[in-house]
Structures are given as C-alpha cells and as structure tokens.
Design a protein around this motif. Sequence first.
Motif, PDB file in Angstrom:
ATOM      1  N   MET A 186       7.783   6.833   9.456  1.00 20.28           N
ATOM      2  CA  MET A 186       9.089   7.493   9.294  1.00 20.28           C
ATOM      3  C   MET A 186       9.395   7.736   7.810  1.00 20.28           C
ATOM      4  O   MET A 186      10.069   8.699   7.445  1.00 20.28           O
ATOM      5  CB  MET A 186      10.192   6.638   9.926  1.00 20.28           C
ATOM      6  CG  MET A 186      10.170   6.613  11.446  1.00 20.28           C
ATOM      7  SD  MET A 186      11.058   5.179  12.144  1.00 20.28           S
ATOM      8  CE  MET A 186      12.655   5.314  11.379  1.00 20.28           C
ATOM      9  N   MET A 187       8.885   6.835   6.969  1.00 20.05           N
ATOM     10  CA  MET A 187       9.086   6.990   5.529  1.00 20.05           C
ATOM     11  C   MET A 187       8.104   7.995   4.919  1.00 20.05           C
ATOM     12  O   MET A 187       8.085   8.195   3.713  1.00 20.05           O
ATOM     13  CB  MET A 187       8.970   5.624   4.838  1.00 20.05           C
ATOM     14  CG  MET A 187      10.015   4.621   5.301  1.00 20.05           C
ATOM     15  SD  MET A 187       9.821   2.978   4.542  1.00 20.05           S
ATOM     16  CE  MET A 187      10.888   3.146   3.133  1.00 20.05           C
ATOM     17  N   GLU A 188       7.269   8.581   5.791  1.00 20.55           N
ATOM     18  CA  GLU A 188       6.284   9.613   5.428  1.00 20.55           C
ATOM     19  C   GLU A 188       5.114   9.065   4.619  1.00 20.55           C
ATOM     20  O   GLU A 188       4.498   9.765   3.816  1.00 20.55           O
ATOM     21  CB  GLU A 188       6.956  10.806   4.726  1.00 20.55           C
ATOM     22  CG  GLU A 188       7.995  11.493   5.611  1.00 20.55           C
ATOM     23  CD  GLU A 188       8.556  12.780   5.021  1.00 20.55           C
ATOM     24  OE1 GLU A 188       8.068  13.228   3.958  1.00 20.55           O
ATOM     25  OE2 GLU A 188       9.478  13.331   5.636  1.00 20.55           O
ATOM     26  N   THR A 189       4.791   7.778   4.853  1.00 18.29           N
ATOM     27  CA  THR A 189       3.575   7.201   4.278  1.00 18.29           C
ATOM     28  C   THR A 189       2.372   7.719   5.061  1.00 18.29           C
ATOM     29  O   THR A 189       2.339   7.607   6.284  1.00 18.29           O
ATOM     30  CB  THR A 189       3.612   5.669   4.366  1.00 18.29           C
ATOM     31  OG1 THR A 189       4.720   5.175   3.619  1.00 18.29           O
ATOM     32  CG2 THR A 189       2.326   5.048   3.852  1.00 18.29           C
ATOM     33  N   PRO A 190       1.366   8.282   4.405  1.00 18.92           N
ATOM     34  CA  PRO A 190       0.173   8.753   5.120  1.00 18.92           C
ATOM     35  C   PRO A 190      -0.635   7.565   5.656  1.00 18.92           C
ATOM     36  O   PRO A 190      -1.115   6.741   4.877  1.00 18.92           O
ATOM     37  CB  PRO A 190      -0.621   9.518   4.043  1.00 18.92           C
ATOM     38  CG  PRO A 190       0.339   9.740   2.914  1.00 18.92           C
ATOM     39  CD  PRO A 190       1.299   8.599   2.960  1.00 18.92           C
ATOM     40  N   GLN A 207      -3.174   5.563   3.140  1.00 16.93           N
ATOM     41  CA  GLN A 207      -3.550   6.296   1.925  1.00 16.93           C
ATOM     42  C   GLN A 207      -2.247   6.670   1.210  1.00 16.93           C
ATOM     43  O   GLN A 207      -1.767   7.799   1.301  1.00 16.93           O
ATOM     44  CB  GLN A 207      -4.384   7.535   2.289  1.00 16.93           C
ATOM     45  CG  GLN A 207      -5.741   7.162   2.863  1.00 16.93           C
ATOM     46  CD  GLN A 207      -6.564   8.360   3.285  1.00 16.93           C
ATOM     47  OE1 GLN A 207      -6.226   9.055   4.232  1.00 16.93           O
ATOM     48  NE2 GLN A 207      -7.665   8.607   2.577  1.00 16.93           N
ATOM     49  N   GLY A 208      -1.688   5.672   0.559  1.00 11.75           N
ATOM     50  CA  GLY A 208      -0.361   5.824  -0.025  1.00 11.75           C
ATOM     51  C   GLY A 208      -0.347   6.743  -1.236  1.00 11.75           C
ATOM     52  O   GLY A 208      -1.315   6.809  -1.994  1.00 11.75           O
ATOM     53  N   ASN A 209       0.772   7.421  -1.395  1.00  7.14           N
ATOM     54  CA  ASN A 209       0.976   8.234  -2.606  1.00  7.14           C
ATOM     55  C   ASN A 209       2.222   7.798  -3.365  1.00  7.14           C
ATOM     56  O   ASN A 209       2.643   8.435  -4.322  1.00  7.14           O
ATOM     57  CB  ASN A 209       1.057   9.727  -2.243  1.00  7.14           C
ATOM     58  CG  ASN A 209       2.137  10.012  -1.201  1.00  7.14           C
ATOM     59  OD1 ASN A 209       3.055   9.206  -1.020  1.00  7.14           O
ATOM     60  ND2 ASN A 209       2.031  11.139  -0.520  1.00  7.14           N
ATOM     61  N   GLY A 210       2.820   6.689  -2.912  1.00  6.90           N
ATOM     62  CA  GLY A 210       3.993   6.163  -3.594  1.00  6.90           C
ATOM     63  C   GLY A 210       5.272   6.931  -3.331  1.00  6.90           C
ATOM     64  O   GLY A 210       6.332   6.567  -3.847  1.00  6.90           O
ATOM     65  N   LYS A 211       5.182   8.000  -2.511  1.00  7.82           N
ATOM     66  CA  LYS A 211       6.365   8.820  -2.224  1.00  7.82           C
ATOM     67  C   LYS A 211       6.897   8.460  -0.845  1.00  7.82           C
ATOM     68  O   LYS A 211       6.182   8.593   0.152  1.00  7.82           O
ATOM     69  CB  LYS A 211       6.006  10.306  -2.294  1.00  7.82           C
ATOM     70  CG  LYS A 211       5.573  10.749  -3.682  1.00  7.82           C
ATOM     71  CD  LYS A 211       5.117  12.198  -3.681  1.00  7.82           C
ATOM     72  CE  LYS A 211       4.639  12.608  -5.086  1.00  7.82           C
ATOM     73  NZ  LYS A 211       4.093  13.979  -5.103  1.00  7.82           N
ATOM     74  N   LEU A 212       8.147   8.013  -0.804  1.00  2.51           N
ATOM     75  CA  LEU A 212       8.726   7.512   0.435  1.00  2.51           C
ATOM     76  C   LEU A 212      10.086   8.147   0.687  1.00  2.51           C
ATOM     77  O   LEU A 212      10.825   8.444  -0.253  1.00  2.51           O
ATOM     78  CB  LEU A 212       8.892   5.985   0.350  1.00  2.51           C
ATOM     79  CG  LEU A 212       7.609   5.182   0.114  1.00  2.51           C
ATOM     80  CD1 LEU A 212       7.935   3.804  -0.426  1.00  2.51           C
ATOM     81  CD2 LEU A 212       6.825   5.059   1.395  1.00  2.51           C
ATOM     82  N   LYS A 213      10.426   8.292   1.965  1.00  3.07           N
ATOM     83  CA  LYS A 213      11.733   8.797   2.372  1.00  3.07           C
ATOM     84  C   LYS A 213      12.542   7.648   2.971  1.00  3.07           C
ATOM     85  O   LYS A 213      11.991   6.748   3.597  1.00  3.07           O
ATOM     86  CB  LYS A 213      11.588   9.904   3.427  1.00  3.07           C
ATOM     87  CG  LYS A 213      10.819  11.135   2.946  1.00  3.07           C
ATOM     88  CD  LYS A 213      11.635  11.958   1.983  1.00  3.07           C
ATOM     89  CE  LYS A 213      10.915  13.270   1.666  1.00  3.07           C
ATOM     90  NZ  LYS A 213      11.574  14.015   0.587  1.00  3.07           N
ATOM     91  N   ALA A 214      13.871   7.712   2.834  1.00  3.83           N
ATOM     92  CA  ALA A 214      14.754   6.672   3.366  1.00  3.83           C
ATOM     93  C   ALA A 214      14.718   6.652   4.893  1.00  3.83           C
ATOM     94  O   ALA A 214      14.394   7.657   5.540  1.00  3.83           O
ATOM     95  CB  ALA A 214      16.173   6.911   2.877  1.00  3.83           C
ATOM     96  N   ALA A 244       0.829  -1.207   0.000  1.00  5.74           N
ATOM     97  CA  ALA A 244       0.000   0.000   0.000  1.00  5.74           C
ATOM     98  C   ALA A 244       0.863   1.257   0.000  1.00  5.74           C
ATOM     99  O   ALA A 244       0.504   2.266  -0.613  1.00  5.74           O
ATOM    100  CB  ALA A 244      -0.924  -0.013   1.210  1.00  5.74           C
ATOM    101  N   ALA A 245       2.013   1.182   0.669  1.00 11.10           N
ATOM    102  CA  ALA A 245       2.887   2.357   0.774  1.00 11.10           C
ATOM    103  C   ALA A 245       3.562   2.709  -0.547  1.00 11.10           C
ATOM    104  O   ALA A 245       3.806   3.883  -0.823  1.00 11.10           O
ATOM    105  CB  ALA A 245       3.946   2.126   1.850  1.00 11.10           C
ATOM    106  N   VAL A 246       3.873   1.703  -1.383  1.00  9.07           N
ATOM    107  CA  VAL A 246       4.634   1.976  -2.616  1.00  9.07           C
ATOM    108  C   VAL A 246       3.722   2.302  -3.796  1.00  9.07           C
ATOM    109  O   VAL A 246       4.207   2.607  -4.881  1.00  9.07           O
ATOM    110  CB  VAL A 246       5.571   0.803  -2.989  1.00  9.07           C
ATOM    111  CG1 VAL A 246       6.506   0.466  -1.829  1.00  9.07           C
ATOM    112  CG2 VAL A 246       4.805  -0.435  -3.443  1.00  9.07           C
ATOM    113  N   PHE A 276      12.019   1.952  -3.248  1.00  9.66           N
ATOM    114  CA  PHE A 276      11.418   3.068  -3.993  1.00  9.66           C
ATOM    115  C   PHE A 276      11.485   4.395  -3.224  1.00  9.66           C
ATOM    116  O   PHE A 276      10.870   5.372  -3.626  1.00  9.66           O
ATOM    117  CB  PHE A 276       9.959   2.728  -4.329  1.00  9.66           C
ATOM    118  CG  PHE A 276       9.828   1.416  -5.039  1.00  9.66           C
ATOM    119  CD1 PHE A 276      10.236   1.291  -6.356  1.00  9.66           C
ATOM    120  CD2 PHE A 276       9.339   0.292  -4.384  1.00  9.66           C
ATOM    121  CE1 PHE A 276      10.138   0.071  -7.016  1.00  9.66           C
ATOM    122  CE2 PHE A 276       9.240  -0.926  -5.031  1.00  9.66           C
ATOM    123  CZ  PHE A 276       9.645  -1.040  -6.355  1.00  9.66           C
ATOM    124  N   ALA A 277      12.256   4.409  -2.119  1.00 11.07           N
ATOM    125  CA  ALA A 277      12.337   5.620  -1.304  1.00 11.07           C
ATOM    126  C   ALA A 277      13.389   6.578  -1.852  1.00 11.07           C
ATOM    127  O   ALA A 277      14.343   6.167  -2.525  1.00 11.07           O
ATOM    128  CB  ALA A 277      12.667   5.257   0.142  1.00 11.07           C
TER     129      ALA A 277
END
Length: 431
Positions: free
Chosen positions: A277-281, A292-299, A248-250, A320-321
């Motif tokens: 922490m990866m900023e997944t909503p 509610q993933g947007n596919g945008k992730l932080k390391a 869901a996060a990716v 994909f982070a």
Amino acid sequence: MDVIVTPTPRLNGEIQALSSKNYTTRYLLVAALAEGTSTIYYPAHSEDSDAMRRCIRDLGAKVEEDDEKIVITGFGRHPLPVSELDVGNAGAVLRFLMAIASLCPDVTFINRYPDSLGKRPHDDLIDALGQLGVSVTHREGKLPITIKGGSPRGGKIRVSGNVSSQYLSALLFLTPLLEEDSEIEVLHDLKSKVVVGQTLEVLEQAGIQIEASEDLMFYRVPGRQSYKAQNYTVQGDYPGSAAILAAAAVTESDVTVHRLAENSRQGERAVVDVLRMMETPLTHENGIVHVQGNGKLKAVEFDGDQATDAVLAMVAAAVFAEGTSRFYNVENLRYKECDRITDYLNELRKAGANVEERQSEIIVHGRPEGVEGGVEINAHYDHRVIMALTVVGLRAKAPIRIKDAHHVAKSYPIYFDHLKALGAKVEWVEA
C-alpha cells in the motif's frame, strides 16, 4: 550494551526468517501438557521461548535439544509441585503458566524485571482464575504473584479481553484438562483476535476440541481431555521480519527473506500488504518476500489491532513516507513491555520524526527528506522499540545510539547480525 546505528543508504542480500516466537511458546506448552513425547522442529531461540523451556522443565517436562529440534516428554495434567517459577521478562509465558500453575498447590512467580514486566498488571486473569476456585495473592495485580491451586474447577468463566488476548489463551490451555466442562465468555472487546486464532490452531493440532463462536467471544470447552503427543514444525516469524522488511522499504535495497508463508495465521503478515500500500516494490511467492526498495513511500491508514507486533516497524517506515499516515485501534500497545505509544513516539521525536498520539492511534506526518538523528535514544527495555528505532536510524542524517539494545534478544537475538549481513552499519558499544 548499546548499539550505534549509522545511516545506511543501501541494503542487499538474503536471510532466513527467524522461527516464530508465538508458535514456539505455544508448541512448547502443549508438548509439556501431553503425556508422551513430542518433537518441535525449527523452534525459535529467544528470551521468551527460553523462559518457556526453563519453566516447563521446572514443572517436570523432559527437554532434549539439538540444532534442528526439541524433543519434549510432557507431564500431562500433573506438573511437579514447584514453589517458584522465573519467567524472566516474558509476559505471555507468565500468563499462560499462571493458568497451568493452578494445577499445582502453591507456586510463586518471582519479579526479576521490576521496570518492565513487573509494572504490568494481570488483574483480568487473576479474576478469571478466582472463578475457577484458585486463590491468587499479588501486589495490585502485579508480580510477584502466588497461585494456590491444586484442584481448579471448570464451569462458567468470564474474562475481559480489553487489555490482552493472552488471558483468554491461558484459560483455553487449562480448561480442557479440568474435570468439568467449561464455558468461557469474553467481556468487553477482544484484542488481538488473530493471536487467539493461533492458540486455537495449536490446540487443534494437539488434539484438543474447543467450540468457538464466530466472533471469538464465546467458547464451549469439554473437560477431561488429553493433549496428544505430536510432531510440530515452527513457521517463520512475521513480527520480527516486519522490521527487516521495513528497513528494506526505507532504503535502496534488494533484500530477500525466506520462510514467510503466504497463508500464515500470523496477523503480522499484513506488513507485506501495508508495504505494498505504501508502494514499496516487492513480491511474495512460495514463502519468499523479495523487496527492491527505492526509499519512496506513500502514507497509509491501517487498523493495527490485526497486526499488533508489526505496528512499530510500520510506523518507522511511515516516518519517511509522503503524506500523513494513521495507525488506529492500537491502544493495547500501551500495555506491553513499555507504553509502545507514548514511550516510542517520544523517542521518535528525539530523532526528528513528526508524530502525534491519541489514546488508541498513532499519527505520522512523513518526512521523505529524512530525519536529523544524531541523538541517544532510550528503547525502554523493549525489543520491538529497539528494532523499529533501528529502521529510523538507517535513514537518519546522523548516527543514532540506542540504549540497552541487547534487550532485542527477547524475541530476535540475531537481529543486528541479520542487518549487518544485509549491509547495515550497526555497531555494539559498551553502555
């Protein structure tokens, strides 16, 4: 059977988390070790828990089951004197039952998976059982293993915790039944302390008294105890849900997973914190995780020993982070169904991920633009590898074929059904 995972940009829907494999196997065992009838509600159905069901039945437990529960009449401290036990490919079941089999005169654990469980050594537990006066014959610490027991003795026991916490858990299940009091000292380091906490929790629920040091490296176990017949309810499974949450996060997603208790002692509940922490909503309230993933992730950087069975899914998300992620203190991943560092990272590279390994670390240089895919991947008969590689396939640019994906049934037989229900494009094909 193989699975073809086709890139899927959106996931949407609700699922009920599978029941916990770890708690199910432990509840099945303590119910079998009780004299009387116990009921386990919402047990997991997986190859591991099925192996424990099969073996406790062989050892003399009466097992009756319907859609909601299992009712078990235990054998207490007197298992049947069976000659063979088949644990399939279930390492934890093997180790727990090696200890319990020491109450039997002569039991051989057969080797049905020479390329997986059959490759894994169990020397530390064999050594500890020897200290109890139990004779063990084996092939360089590996299956087939024969336990010649009958009258194990308590006392002072030392066991290494360096490779697996399951050796310690096995001794904690056995020693309360012995005539003598026992003291167990853990040598070196203790891996997966959180899972030992689960064992202690279940033992306490079963009426067993154990005094554990704060660091979980020393235990006093009174002998001559009896397991009490009880009712147990199995909580939702975080290790399996970790892969669903990572998927869901990716992707662009609106995914809800029920039955994931916020106060669970499963270390893998940390997957929720790591995705935050990866900023997944996401939100986590009343046992419900809503992503509610947007596919945008932080390391991220994360100590993986807290959540061993969720690390591979978190690594898949980190592929994909944006930035470089580091998962450290994870050497015990090397001693699972396969080497979950070398073997897993080799397959990730085939798909186009940029990853590095150290002896006890996984380094992921994220590729937010995605990976190429378009390859056939060997999952090494490992359920966690299968689930994690599927997460990568959802965000690849071309389909990925995962070999022998049916081995996902070891812990999560309906994993691909759940993904399909959320809209993932996954298809079974003949090998």
